[in-house]
Design an enzyme around this catalytic site. Structure first.
Site, PDB file in Angstrom:
ATOM      1  CB  THR A   1      -0.891  -0.005   1.252  1.00 57.75           C
ATOM      2  OG1 THR A   1      -1.848   1.041   1.146  1.00 57.75           O
ATOM      3  CG2 THR A   1      -0.094   0.203   2.510  1.00 57.75           C
TER       4      THR A   1
ATOM      5  CG  ASP B   1      -4.243  -1.669   7.439  1.00 59.92           C
ATOM      6  OD1 ASP B   1      -4.063  -2.515   6.533  1.00 59.92           O
ATOM      7  OD2 ASP B   1      -3.422  -0.780   7.680  1.00 59.92           O
TER       8      ASP B   1
ATOM      9  CB  THR C   1       2.421  -0.599   4.792  1.00 64.70           C
ATOM     10  OG1 THR C   1       2.342  -1.349   3.574  1.00 64.70           O
ATOM     11  CG2 THR C   1       3.814  -0.732   5.372  1.00 64.70           C
ATOM     12  N   GLY C   2       1.229  -3.471   5.410  1.00 66.25           N
ATOM     13  CA  GLY C   2       1.444  -4.859   5.793  1.00 66.25           C
ATOM     14  C   GLY C   2       0.141  -5.619   5.881  1.00 66.25           C
TER      15      GLY C   2
ATOM     16  N   GLY D   1      -3.162  -6.203   6.912  1.00 65.38           N
ATOM     17  CA  GLY D   1      -4.140  -5.309   7.494  1.00 65.38           C
ATOM     18  C   GLY D   1      -4.939  -5.899   8.628  1.00 65.38           C
TER      19      GLY D   1
END
Length: 335
Positions: A194, A225, A245-246, A248
């Site tokens: 993202t 997220d 980021t990652g 969610g």
């Protein structure tokens, strides 16, 4: 290592300025003053700043140009995110994003300004610049979230054009995935990414934005997220802002970006706040953190920044004092 390798190898005013600078100790004589620094910097010390997840120099430059020309932080983060939404080679944002398991490209985005206003769109198909649609939701509707077909219809009514977001490259990747149809978050592999962006303008105001195509090959209708206030993004103009980021799902479980900002409110630096937010994730009972990645970025009103992740290879771009640099994030799991 490329930024798309995120989830595998290792997945305000003048009144407030015066109030902030008038902090006087209450003990001893009138000459004894607190050594605590004001949260809000002096007006003439404010310098434009942009921080964004991953190695995104072009997007950060676009935001910085807005700020340097006197534009608002809100205009800056929208302009920066639009760069990645239009980048077909970025298979995690906008056009060219990797589809869900049924072959549909669905986009999520949110935006938040210095006044606490927020707008978001979820599961949007056929519209490239969802960050701008999110801003329209914030500014031109009585709502804060629109989803799916309703969000698409609203976008078209506002002049956005429908277009096919599935590029040949992303379609080919999806067809190759379908051979085995394996779905699990793997650290730093082509599974999710993202762009989250935070900015401070010349007036000292903070805004933020986040846009994504979400997990590749996700279940239809899945939302992470990124478009959720307090999860992928949170702004408090008195304190600072944060973005995530990652994976969610894990960010949402701890309301991660809100947590980072609240930790800064309690006196932690942006770096300390990011580190504590990551520790909240990894210290949860039965946490499977060795098999997923999460990263945070943050900025406070003084222009101090921070970034931290669970695993190695997360990075973020920072524009400050005329320089645009990519910084490799510190990380939790070093063994």
């Amino acid at each position: 290592m490329k930024r798309r390798n995120f989830i595998k190898k290792t997945s305000i005013s003048s009144l407030s300025l015066v109030a902030a600078s008038a902090m006087i100790g209450c003990k001893g004589s009138d000459d004894e003053k607190s050594e605590e620094k004001p949260i809000v910097p002096l007006k003439n010390n404010i310098k434009p700043l942009v921080i964004a997840t991953w190695n995104t120099p072009t997007a950060v430059n676009a935001a910085a140009e807005v700020l340097e020309s006197g534009g608002s932080a809100l205009d800056a983060v929208e302009a920066g995110c639009k760069i990645e939404e239009a980048n077909a080679k970025n298979q995690t944002v906008g056009i060219g994003g990797l589809p869900d398991r049924d072959g549909n490209v669905t986009l999520d985005a949110c935006i938040m300004d210095d006044k606490g206003n927020y707008g978001a769109v979820l599961c949007v198909e056929n519209i490239k610049h969802v960050i701008s649609v999110a801003r329209k939701v914030m500014e031109d509707t009585p709502h804060v979230i629109l989803a799916g077909r309703g969000a698409e219809q609203f976008a078209v009514s506002q002049g956005f054009e429908r277009e096919d977001l599935l590029t040949e490259a992303s379609k080919k990747a999806w067809e190759e995935w379908k051979v085995k149809s394996e779905y699990k978050p793997i650290i730093n592999i082509e599974n999710h990414d993202t762009i989250g962006m935070l900015a401070i303008d010349k007036e000292g105001n903070i805004s933020g934005a986040c846009t994504t195509s979400g997990l590749a090959y996700k279940m239809r209708g899945r939302v992470g997220d990124s478009p959720v206030i307090g999860g992928g993004l949170f702004i408090d103009n008195e304190i600072g802002g944060a973005a995530a980021t990652g994976l969610g799902e894990e960010v949402l479980k701890t309301v991660g970006s809100f947590l980072v900002v609240e930790l800064m409110r309690q006196g932690k630096s942006p770096q300390e706040a990011c580190e504590e937010a990551i520790k909240r994730i990894v210290s949860k009972p039965n946490s499977n953190y060795k098999n997923f990645q999460v990263g945070y970025i943050a900025v406070n009103k003084r222009g101090e920044i921070g970034g931290y992740s669970i695993h190695e290879w997360f990075s973020y771009n920072v524009y400050k004092e005329g320089a645009n640099k990519n910084i490799k994030s510190d990380y939790y799991l070093k063994t």
